[in-house]
Structures are given as C-alpha cells and as structure tokens.
Write a protein that holds these residues in place. Structure first.
Motif: not given
Length: 135
Positions: A41-64, A95-98
């Motif tokens: 869990s993150t304690k900050h309202t301007t952040s997140a906890i996500i689960i996904n693949e650690d692949e540069n193209g996907l992470l770039y696409d997610y940000e975009e 804000s959290n993942q279980t």
C-alpha cells in the motif's frame, strides 16, 4: 501472525514507474510466513501500486495512456499546490494490491511484477507499507 515493514522510495522524474518486486520478495522471506496474504500500500494520494509486465514498451504505453486521460489544463486544486493532475492520475489507479502467499512464494504470474508509480515527482522518501497476514 502479522508482519509489517516499510519501503522508502525516492523518485527523480515527474512520472516514474519503479519495480519493487524484489523488495517485496525480500520482505516476505524475512517474515517467515509461508501461507497467507500480503498487502502492498502506498501512503500517497499522488501515487499507485500496480501489477503488470516489466517490459519497457508496455511501461511507456502505460505512462502515455495515463497522461492522455488526464489532460494538461488548469484545475481548481492547482490553486492549493499545483498538482491536481497528479491527484487525478492517482484516482484512476489502486493505492494498494493484495496477493496470496502460497508455499512462501508470492502468487504472481510468470510475467507479473509489482510497481510503485509516482505521478508527482521528484519526491524524497515516499513510503510503501507492506502488511503480511498468515502462518
């Protein structure tokens, strides 16, 4: 049994995605819990906890994608501290993942990783709380 630990993260970019999977695995190993649940869990309202693949193209696409959903414009909250866009991005994410713990292992898929996402960096000492419940 309950086990708690914190991870402290400093970011260097306005929007930053940080893989924290190894930190979570280390904390799970230190807990000596073999079966149960782990919450990240993150304690900050301007952040997140996500689960996904650690692949540069996907992470770039997610940000975009996230940036395209929340346009650059003037928001009412900006009068207070000029980060409304970051708060709105945080609202779209968790804000959290279980996750289950099975046989001392995180129950993650082959390609899954756990990420801390900061929408309002750079920031020092962001705090992620890990809570483990089990036996």
């Amino acid at each position: 049994m309950f086990y708690h630990e914190k991870i402290h993260i400093s970011t260097k970019e306005k929007f930053e995605i940080i893989n924290i999977t190894d930190d979570i695995k280390r904390i799970l190993e230190e807990s000596d819990i073999e079966e149960g649940l782990i919450n990240i869990s993150t304690k900050h309202t301007t952040s997140a906890i996500i689960i996904n693949e650690d692949e540069n193209g996907l992470l770039y696409d997610y940000e975009e994608l996230i940036k395209s959903i929340i346009p650059d414009k003037s928001y009412r909250h900006d009068i207070i501290d000029n980060n409304a866009k970051s708060h709105l991005m945080g609202l779209l994410q968790n804000s959290n993942q279980t996750l289950p713990i099975i046989g001392t292992n995180l129950s993650l898929g082959v390609w899954q990783s756990i990420f801390f996402v900061d929408f309002d960096g750079p920031r020092q000492n962001r705090e992620v709380i890990i809570t483990i419940i089990g036996e």
